[in-house]
Write a protein that holds these residues in place. Structure first.
Motif, PDB file in Angstrom:
ATOM      1  N   ASN A  22      76.051  -7.868 166.780  1.00  0.00           N
ATOM      2  CA  ASN A  22      75.411  -6.677 167.342  1.00  0.00           C
ATOM      3  C   ASN A  22      76.255  -5.458 167.012  1.00  0.00           C
ATOM      4  O   ASN A  22      77.488  -5.496 167.165  1.00  0.00           O
ATOM      5  CB  ASN A  22      75.263  -6.795 168.864  1.00  0.00           C
ATOM      6  N   MET A  23      75.598  -4.404 166.567  1.00  0.00           N
ATOM      7  CA  MET A  23      76.299  -3.171 166.208  1.00  0.00           C
ATOM      8  C   MET A  23      75.793  -2.018 167.060  1.00  0.00           C
ATOM      9  O   MET A  23      74.588  -1.880 167.297  1.00  0.00           O
ATOM     10  CB  MET A  23      76.101  -2.830 164.722  1.00  0.00           C
ATOM     11  N   GLY A  24      76.720  -1.199 167.510  1.00  0.00           N
ATOM     12  CA  GLY A  24      76.393   0.013 168.240  1.00  0.00           C
ATOM     13  C   GLY A  24      77.063   1.219 167.607  1.00  0.00           C
ATOM     14  O   GLY A  24      77.597   1.149 166.502  1.00  0.00           O
ATOM     15  N   LEU A  25      77.045   2.317 168.322  1.00  0.00           N
ATOM     16  CA  LEU A  25      77.670   3.532 167.808  1.00  0.00           C
ATOM     17  C   LEU A  25      79.184   3.487 167.898  1.00  0.00           C
ATOM     18  O   LEU A  25      79.868   4.233 167.181  1.00  0.00           O
ATOM     19  CB  LEU A  25      77.158   4.751 168.583  1.00  0.00           C
ATOM     20  N   TRP A  26      79.723   2.619 168.764  1.00  0.00           N
ATOM     21  CA  TRP A  26      81.155   2.630 169.014  1.00  0.00           C
ATOM     22  C   TRP A  26      81.849   1.340 168.626  1.00  0.00           C
ATOM     23  O   TRP A  26      83.056   1.357 168.379  1.00  0.00           O
ATOM     24  CB  TRP A  26      81.421   2.920 170.496  1.00  0.00           C
ATOM     25  N   GLN A  27      81.126   0.225 168.575  1.00  0.00           N
ATOM     26  CA  GLN A  27      81.782  -1.037 168.306  1.00  0.00           C
ATOM     27  C   GLN A  27      80.788  -2.063 167.767  1.00  0.00           C
ATOM     28  O   GLN A  27      79.574  -1.861 167.827  1.00  0.00           O
ATOM     29  CB  GLN A  27      82.443  -1.578 169.588  1.00  0.00           C
ATOM     30  N   VAL A  28      81.358  -3.156 167.253  1.00  0.00           N
ATOM     31  CA  VAL A  28      80.596  -4.301 166.765  1.00  0.00           C
ATOM     32  C   VAL A  28      80.995  -5.509 167.599  1.00  0.00           C
ATOM     33  O   VAL A  28      82.182  -5.754 167.832  1.00  0.00           O
ATOM     34  CB  VAL A  28      80.872  -4.566 165.275  1.00  0.00           C
TER      35      VAL A  28
ATOM     36  N   CYS B 282      84.264  -8.116 170.942  1.00  0.00           N
ATOM     37  CA  CYS B 282      83.901  -6.788 170.444  1.00  0.00           C
ATOM     38  C   CYS B 282      85.097  -6.140 169.774  1.00  0.00           C
ATOM     39  O   CYS B 282      86.246  -6.351 170.177  1.00  0.00           O
ATOM     40  CB  CYS B 282      83.411  -5.892 171.585  1.00  0.00           C
ATOM     41  N   GLN B 283      84.804  -5.360 168.760  1.00  0.00           N
ATOM     42  CA  GLN B 283      85.830  -4.620 168.039  1.00  0.00           C
ATOM     43  C   GLN B 283      85.312  -3.226 167.736  1.00  0.00           C
ATOM     44  O   GLN B 283      84.191  -3.063 167.243  1.00  0.00           O
ATOM     45  CB  GLN B 283      86.202  -5.334 166.734  1.00  0.00           C
ATOM     46  N   ALA B 284      86.109  -2.226 168.056  1.00  0.00           N
ATOM     47  CA  ALA B 284      85.697  -0.838 167.843  1.00  0.00           C
ATOM     48  C   ALA B 284      85.666  -0.517 166.358  1.00  0.00           C
ATOM     49  O   ALA B 284      86.389  -1.125 165.549  1.00  0.00           O
ATOM     50  CB  ALA B 284      86.640   0.111 168.571  1.00  0.00           C
ATOM     51  N   HIS B 285      84.826   0.423 165.996  1.00  0.00           N
ATOM     52  CA  HIS B 285      84.778   0.885 164.608  1.00  0.00           C
ATOM     53  C   HIS B 285      86.128   1.486 164.222  1.00  0.00           C
ATOM     54  O   HIS B 285      86.803   2.122 165.055  1.00  0.00           O
ATOM     55  CB  HIS B 285      83.680   1.925 164.418  1.00  0.00           C
ATOM     56  N   GLY B 286      86.498   1.288 162.976  1.00  0.00           N
ATOM     57  CA  GLY B 286      87.807   1.758 162.537  1.00  0.00           C
ATOM     58  C   GLY B 286      87.946   3.272 162.561  1.00  0.00           C
ATOM     59  O   GLY B 286      88.361   3.870 163.548  1.00  0.00           O
ATOM     60  N   SER B 287      87.568   3.917 161.506  1.00  0.00           N
ATOM     61  CA  SER B 287      87.707   5.360 161.377  1.00  0.00           C
ATOM     62  C   SER B 287      86.356   6.035 161.557  1.00  0.00           C
ATOM     63  O   SER B 287      85.328   5.529 161.095  1.00  0.00           O
ATOM     64  CB  SER B 287      88.294   5.723 160.003  1.00  0.00           C
ATOM     65  N   PHE B 288      86.376   7.164 162.234  1.00  0.00           N
ATOM     66  CA  PHE B 288      85.134   7.919 162.426  1.00  0.00           C
ATOM     67  C   PHE B 288      84.578   8.405 161.096  1.00  0.00           C
ATOM     68  O   PHE B 288      83.369   8.386 160.867  1.00  0.00           O
ATOM     69  CB  PHE B 288      85.402   9.093 163.366  1.00  0.00           C
ATOM     70  N   LEU B 289      85.455   8.843 160.195  1.00  0.00           N
ATOM     71  CA  LEU B 289      85.005   9.346 158.893  1.00  0.00           C
ATOM     72  C   LEU B 289      84.505   8.234 157.989  1.00  0.00           C
ATOM     73  O   LEU B 289      83.751   8.497 157.043  1.00  0.00           O
ATOM     74  CB  LEU B 289      86.146  10.107 158.216  1.00  0.00           C
ATOM     75  N   ALA B 290      84.923   6.984 158.270  1.00  0.00           N
ATOM     76  CA  ALA B 290      84.472   5.871 157.435  1.00  0.00           C
ATOM     77  C   ALA B 290      83.089   5.362 157.829  1.00  0.00           C
ATOM     78  O   ALA B 290      82.511   4.540 157.108  1.00  0.00           O
ATOM     79  CB  ALA B 290      85.487   4.736 157.507  1.00  0.00           C
ATOM     80  N   LEU B 291      82.559   5.835 158.943  1.00  0.00           N
ATOM     81  CA  LEU B 291      81.241   5.396 159.378  1.00  0.00           C
ATOM     82  C   LEU B 291      80.148   5.978 158.488  1.00  0.00           C
ATOM     83  O   LEU B 291      80.329   7.038 157.871  1.00  0.00           O
ATOM     84  CB  LEU B 291      81.004   5.828 160.825  1.00  0.00           C
ATOM     85  N   PRO B 292      78.994   5.318 158.427  1.00  0.00           N
ATOM     86  CA  PRO B 292      77.847   5.910 157.720  1.00  0.00           C
ATOM     87  C   PRO B 292      77.431   7.225 158.370  1.00  0.00           C
ATOM     88  O   PRO B 292      77.664   7.449 159.565  1.00  0.00           O
ATOM     89  CB  PRO B 292      76.761   4.837 157.855  1.00  0.00           C
ATOM     90  N   PRO B 293      76.823   8.104 157.596  1.00  0.00           N
ATOM     91  CA  PRO B 293      76.450   9.428 158.166  1.00  0.00           C
ATOM     92  C   PRO B 293      75.544   9.324 159.381  1.00  0.00           C
ATOM     93  O   PRO B 293      75.684  10.105 160.332  1.00  0.00           O
ATOM     94  CB  PRO B 293      75.752  10.126 156.990  1.00  0.00           C
ATOM     95  N   GLU B 294      74.605   8.360 159.376  1.00  0.00           N
ATOM     96  CA  GLU B 294      73.689   8.288 160.510  1.00  0.00           C
ATOM     97  C   GLU B 294      74.408   7.892 161.797  1.00  0.00           C
ATOM     98  O   GLU B 294      74.035   8.341 162.887  1.00  0.00           O
ATOM     99  CB  GLU B 294      72.556   7.296 160.232  1.00  0.00           C
TER     100      GLU B 294
END
Length: 225
Positions: A47-53, A64-76
């Protein structure tokens, strides 16, 4: 009867606004925007959300694990984070402003014009919050559909699908927009409500020498014999 109908419209709009705001906050933080079932290991659901997977296993264990870098996320996902946070703030502001303008509250009771402006401002804020909720949810859903039907990706590669938060976000945006519209439209009920004129404010009337009526100023009333 008309005032009773507008009061019910305000109550319904406030209920929809609160329900939409709570749903929008839940949508922002739950990691259920996308779901992924692995064919090689059907016991795990991603499951993926805006803040973690998060990974849910058959035993009910969730990691659960938080997304790494904010800039590395997809634009959406980056823009969706910002828009959802703006939506939550606008929804809270709209609910507070609209609550002060409700007819049942004593706040600004002697100022119907100010109550009307509060309802209009609250309705506008809630409508904007609904739009800023629908846009990111629809954007992520659109990209999910494009990735799912991408013919350049081999069929053996797992594909993301809609999560529960996607549908909750659509309902939240619709509730916020509908509640804001009802509250803004019900503002006309307060525009015609004017405070009653207090009695006993007219100056005393005395009969003059010629038999006419004269209004005396309160300061000069003691000069009359």
């Amino acid at each position: 009867m008309a005032r009773g109908w507008w009061a019910k419209a305000q109550a319904g709009g406030m209920l929809l606004a609160l329900l939409g705001w709570v749903s929008s906050c839940v949508t922002t933080f739950v990691p259920l925007w996308k779901n992924l079932n692995l064919d090689l290991n059907e016991l795990e659901v991603w499951n993926m959300g805006l803040w973690q997977v998060c990974i849910t296993q058959e035993e009910g264990v969730v990691e659960c694990q938080a997304h790494g870098s904010f800039l590395a996320l997809p634009p959406e996902l980056r823009i969706s984070r910002l828009l959802m946070c703006v939506s939550n703030g606008l929804g809270l502001l709209g609910c507070l402003l609209a609550a002060l303008g409700l007819e049942g509250w004593r706040a600004c009771e002697d100022k119907p014009g100010q109550k009307q402006r509060l309802l209009l401002a609250g309705g506008a804020a809630l409508g904007t919050a609904g739009i800023t909720t629908l846009v990111p949810v629809s954007w992520v859903a659109y990209n999910t559909v494009l990735d799912f039907w991408d013919e350049t990706v081999p069929d053996i590669v797992p594909r993301w699908e809609f999560g529960e938060a996607t549908f909750l976000g659509w309902f939240a945006g619709a509730f916020l927009a509908a509640g804001g519209m009802l509250l803004a439209c019900s503002a006309r009920s307060t525009s015609s409500a004017t405070p009653p004129t207090p009695a006993g404010r007219q100056p005393p009337i005395t009969r003059g020498p010629a038999g006419g009526h004269h209004h005396l100023h309160p300061k000069n009333a003691d000069l009359v014999i």
